[in-house]
Design an enzyme around this catalytic site. Sequence first.
Site, PDB file in Angstrom:
ATOM      1  N   ASP A   1       0.831  -1.202   0.000  1.00  9.28           N
ATOM      2  CA  ASP A   1       0.000   0.000   0.000  1.00  9.28           C
ATOM      3  C   ASP A   1       0.876   1.267   0.000  1.00  9.28           C
ATOM      4  O   ASP A   1       1.633   1.501   0.933  1.00  9.28           O
ATOM      5  CB  ASP A   1      -0.879  -0.062   1.264  1.00  9.28           C
ATOM      6  CG  ASP A   1      -2.004   0.939   1.249  1.00  9.28           C
ATOM      7  OD1 ASP A   1      -2.030   1.811   0.359  1.00  9.28           O
ATOM      8  OD2 ASP A   1      -2.865   0.847   2.140  1.00  9.28           O
TER       9      ASP A   1
ATOM     10  N   GLY B   1      -5.048   3.529  -8.043  1.00  4.64           N
ATOM     11  CA  GLY B   1      -5.264   3.789  -9.469  1.00  4.64           C
ATOM     12  C   GLY B   1      -4.425   4.916 -10.049  1.00  4.64           C
ATOM     13  O   GLY B   1      -4.605   5.296 -11.218  1.00  4.64           O
TER      14      GLY B   1
ATOM     15  N   ASP C   1     -10.505   4.151  -1.523  1.00  3.23           N
ATOM     16  CA  ASP C   1     -11.146   3.151  -0.660  1.00  3.23           C
ATOM     17  C   ASP C   1     -12.663   3.120  -0.823  1.00  3.23           C
ATOM     18  O   ASP C   1     -13.319   4.160  -0.889  1.00  3.23           O
ATOM     19  CB  ASP C   1     -10.830   3.449   0.812  1.00  3.23           C
ATOM     20  CG  ASP C   1      -9.369   3.205   1.137  1.00  3.23           C
ATOM     21  OD1 ASP C   1      -8.560   2.999   0.204  1.00  3.23           O
ATOM     22  OD2 ASP C   1      -9.032   3.216   2.333  1.00  3.23           O
TER      23      ASP C   1
HETATM   24  C1  GLA Z   1      -5.459   2.309   2.714  1.00  2.00           C
HETATM   25  C2  GLA Z   1      -5.970   1.174   1.849  1.00  2.00           C
HETATM   26  C3  GLA Z   1      -7.022   0.396   2.613  1.00  2.00           C
HETATM   27  C4  GLA Z   1      -6.430  -0.144   3.904  1.00  2.00           C
HETATM   28  C5  GLA Z   1      -5.857   1.001   4.728  1.00  2.00           C
HETATM   29  C6  GLA Z   1      -5.079   0.495   5.935  1.00  2.00           C
HETATM   30  O1  GLA Z   1      -6.449   3.251   2.960  1.00  2.00           O
HETATM   31  O2  GLA Z   1      -6.482   1.654   0.646  1.00  2.00           O
HETATM   32  O3  GLA Z   1      -7.523  -0.668   1.827  1.00  2.00           O
HETATM   33  O4  GLA Z   1      -5.433  -1.092   3.608  1.00  2.00           O
HETATM   34  O5  GLA Z   1      -4.968   1.795   3.964  1.00  2.00           O
HETATM   35  O6  GLA Z   1      -4.443   1.500   6.645  1.00  2.00           O
END
Ligand code: GLA
Length: 379
Positions: free
Chosen positions: A145, A184, A205
């Site tokens: 991430d 994205g 998200d």
């Molecule tokens: C980001 C990701 C989420 C999740 C959070 C965790 O927002 O997009 O899917 O993994 O971090 O902190």
Amino acid sequence: MIQSLLTAAALTFAVMLPAPAQPLAATPPMGWNSWNHFEAKIDDKTVREIADAMVSTGMRDAGYIYLNIDDTWEAGRDAQGNILSNSKFPDMKALADYVHGKGLKLGIYSSPGPKTCADYEGSYKHEEQDARTYAAWGVDYLKYDWCSADKVYPHTDMPKIYKQMADALKATGRPIVFSLCQYGIDKVWEWGAASGGNLWRTTGDISDNWKSLETIGFQQNGLEKHAGPGHWNDPDMLEVGNGGMSPTEYRTHLTLWSMLAAPLLAGNDLRNMSPETLGILTNRDVIAIDQDALGKQGYRVAQDGANEVWAKPLQGGEWAIGLFNRGPEAGKVTVHWKDIGLSGKHRVRDLWAHQDRGNQNDQFWYEVPSHGVVLLRVK
Ligand code: GLA
């Protein structure tokens, strides 16, 4: 005689050849992820209970195999720089053994930056070492991430930075599904596979409401050419059963994600779910659309105001057709075979009603509830 000896030799040779390797994530990954429901309130005990529930509810047998721990498991590093799990996860290797003992696979989470999105330890400057640690624990899936990587790298470095971790995972020799999460940015669908991604998030998200589901889900149209066996567009995890939407909307959620050949990662508390939620998540006819071996992502073929018809080619020349009603009132959604490139009569089956609907001529309609869908399989 010589002939039969040769045949026997050929047969022996054929038997000795390894089976052709299936790519990792030959169909979209299916499983569960801790974030949508638990966020930081996830620990070893809960993961074990979820593993038990995946088996006892029949989720595992319906195809949900990966049990993915999201953010907040990380502590700091030891003197040698090895990543440590925090007190919520006293022994990752033991936890992986437990999960594997249930016939499931374990997923974990990190960031290419110094910190994760929830401000825990990331993999910055420890990529190879972390990959080796995950492999030693028995991890089968990594969600990586971006988040604080923004502080140390320009966006233009993303393909290179993701490739670095993909290579590190490969070098461990353990098959580990690699999930890119950078929302994205920079059309990741155009380079995600070359960076070693088996899937890549295409959006920000998701949250547990119709507006979020609708915006994310329907905007996937056009990305279909980038998905295929081993590399999938990921419109984020499922919210089915988390309470913010109606059963009709959750059926639309699972249907649209299946039409998109999206990863199906449940995000609810599997220990306490209603029979209705379980029924939605484990509708095998719908899952079969998502998991179809042809690996094609569906796309919109017609739109009339709030009504949309989507089509997904399936193996054997079959099709899945989704009749969506995004509007506030129930209404008729019409299908024209020509929009899908078909003609004549075709037998259709309704995959939520579990009923054959007989042969349909070149134009037909169904009444679809507000925010609902009728999903058909066309022979
Ligand atoms: C980001 C990701 C989420 C999740 C959070 C965790 O927002 O997009 O899917 O993994 O971090 O902190």
